[in-house]
Design a protein around this motif. Structure first.
Motif, PDB file in Angstrom:
ATOM      1  N   MET A  63       0.704  -1.218  -0.033  1.00 15.17           N
ATOM      2  CA  MET A  63       0.093   0.032  -0.051  1.00 15.17           C
ATOM      3  C   MET A  63       0.836   1.112   0.056  1.00 15.17           C
ATOM      4  SD  MET A  63      -3.064  -1.290   2.624  1.00 15.17           S
ATOM      5  CE  MET A  63      -4.179   0.034   2.154  1.00 15.17           C
ATOM      6  N   ASN A  64       0.202   2.176  -0.482  1.00 19.01           N
ATOM      7  CA  ASN A  64       0.830   3.679  -0.703  1.00 19.01           C
ATOM      8  C   ASN A  64       1.304   4.311   0.572  1.00 19.01           C
ATOM      9  OD1 ASN A  64       1.007   3.214  -3.394  1.00 19.01           O
ATOM     10  ND2 ASN A  64      -1.093   4.477  -3.598  1.00 19.01           N
ATOM     11  N   GLU A  65       2.722   4.712   0.808  1.00 22.77           N
ATOM     12  CA  GLU A  65       3.020   5.599   1.797  1.00 22.77           C
ATOM     13  C   GLU A  65       2.400   6.880   1.941  1.00 22.77           C
ATOM     14  OE1 GLU A  65       7.187   5.689   2.100  1.00 22.77           O
ATOM     15  OE2 GLU A  65       7.223   3.010   2.235  1.00 22.77           O
ATOM     16  N   ASN A  66       2.553   7.597   3.059  1.00 21.92           N
ATOM     17  CA  ASN A  66       1.802   8.848   3.300  1.00 21.92           C
ATOM     18  C   ASN A  66       0.655   9.258   2.655  1.00 21.92           C
ATOM     19  OD1 ASN A  66       4.165   9.320   4.927  1.00 21.92           O
ATOM     20  ND2 ASN A  66       5.476   9.200   2.664  1.00 21.92           N
ATOM     21  N   SER A  67      -0.423   8.112   2.636  1.00 24.75           N
ATOM     22  CA  SER A  67      -1.453   8.559   1.774  1.00 24.75           C
ATOM     23  C   SER A  67      -2.505   8.584   2.414  1.00 24.75           C
ATOM     24  CB  SER A  67      -1.645   7.552   0.551  1.00 24.75           C
ATOM     25  OG  SER A  67      -0.291   7.509  -0.318  1.00 24.75           O
ATOM     26  N   TYR A  68      -2.845   8.192   3.812  1.00 27.93           N
ATOM     27  CA  TYR A  68      -4.140   7.751   4.544  1.00 27.93           C
ATOM     28  C   TYR A  68      -4.394   8.865   5.633  1.00 27.93           C
ATOM     29  CZ  TYR A  68      -4.420   3.868   1.523  1.00 27.93           C
ATOM     30  OH  TYR A  68      -4.237   3.035   0.544  1.00 27.93           O
ATOM     31  N   ASP A  69      -5.648   9.144   5.923  1.00 25.58           N
ATOM     32  CA  ASP A  69      -6.054  10.030   6.819  1.00 25.58           C
ATOM     33  C   ASP A  69      -5.877   9.449   8.217  1.00 25.58           C
ATOM     34  OD1 ASP A  69      -6.315  12.635   5.163  1.00 25.58           O
ATOM     35  OD2 ASP A  69      -7.864  11.314   4.439  1.00 25.58           O
ATOM     36  N   ILE A  70      -6.629   8.327   8.335  1.00 29.37           N
ATOM     37  CA  ILE A  70      -6.625   7.561   9.539  1.00 29.37           C
ATOM     38  C   ILE A  70      -6.097   6.119   9.153  1.00 29.37           C
ATOM     39  CG2 ILE A  70      -8.213   6.450  10.967  1.00 29.37           C
ATOM     40  CD1 ILE A  70      -9.824   9.263  11.118  1.00 29.37           C
ATOM     41  N   VAL A  71      -5.395   5.489   9.967  1.00 30.93           N
ATOM     42  CA  VAL A  71      -5.279   3.961  10.165  1.00 30.93           C
ATOM     43  C   VAL A  71      -5.677   3.171  11.170  1.00 30.93           C
ATOM     44  CG1 VAL A  71      -3.615   2.086   9.786  1.00 30.93           C
ATOM     45  CG2 VAL A  71      -3.163   4.331   8.539  1.00 30.93           C
TER      46      VAL A  71
END
Length: 209
Positions: free
Chosen positions: A120-128
């Motif tokens: 999965m793409n790094e630095n791409s999500y608001d919440i994990v």
């Protein structure tokens, strides 16, 4: 009942869950899955709302309780949810359909989290949201921090692990893993964090630029 227990019970009591979440919660219990508490779900939804979260990753689908909470603040948000149990994801798919969540807002991936997250793409999500195999919580949080954008937040439910983390005499592997995680995050200069006692603990980790 202690004052603390009364506070926890009241925090859950005042939360109004939708019919869809209540149904998913009942399904979780039938499957032997421990869902997040109502108060924890509400707190996760507040964080999703305040960060205007659009791209959300969930590690541990269950029957869809936490997914519905994470999607609830915004019609624009999209959830990618990962679980190793295809049966659980089947129930979650029905949960999202029953709640009338548009199909293009949910992507279900069946597989081991440590295999999926590496792609999965790094630095791409608001919440994990990390709620999978507790024996792998440290590794999953490490991946979660890699995936989160600057200003994004990693949420870790069950961070007090049934009240055992606060007791230094409890040293089983899972308790020790959560305790190590909490301590290392608290001392990290790369994040700001808070440990909420809601439910059985919600660790909130916001990634700094």
């Amino acid at each position: 009942m202690s004052e603390q227990d009364s506070n926890w019970k009241y925090a859950d009591y005042i939360v109004t869950e939708s019919d869809s979440i209540q149904k998913a919660r009942a399904q979780s219990l039938e499957l032997g899955i421990e869902p997040i508490s109502p108060a924890m779900g509400a707190q996760a939804a507040v964080i999703a709302a305040t960060t205007a979260a659009v791209n959300v990753v969930e590690i541990g689908t269950g029957s869809g309780v936490s997914g519905l909470w994470l999607l609830s603040p915004s019609k624009r948000s999209v959830l990618t949810t990962i679980d190793s149990e295809a049966e659980h994801q089947g129930y979650a798919r029905q949960t999202f359909a029953d709640a009338r969540v548009a199909p293009n807002r949910v992507r279900l991936i069946t597989g081991r989290s440590l295999d999926v997250l590496t792609r999965m793409n790094e630095n791409s999500y608001d919440i994990v949201f990390v709620d999978a195999d507790p024996t792998q919580v440290i590794e999953n949080v490490e991946h979660g921090l890699r995936l989160a954008r600057a200003g994004g937040t990693v949420l870790v439910p069950h961070a007090l692990w049934k009240g055992r983390v606060a007791d230094p005499a409890q040293r089983d592997d899972v308790t020790s893993a959560f305790r190590t995680l909490v301590q290392e995050i608290a001392s990290s200069s790369a994040v700001v964090s808070a440990l909420s006692p809601v439910g059985d603990g919600l660790l909130q980790i916001t990634k700094l630029a």
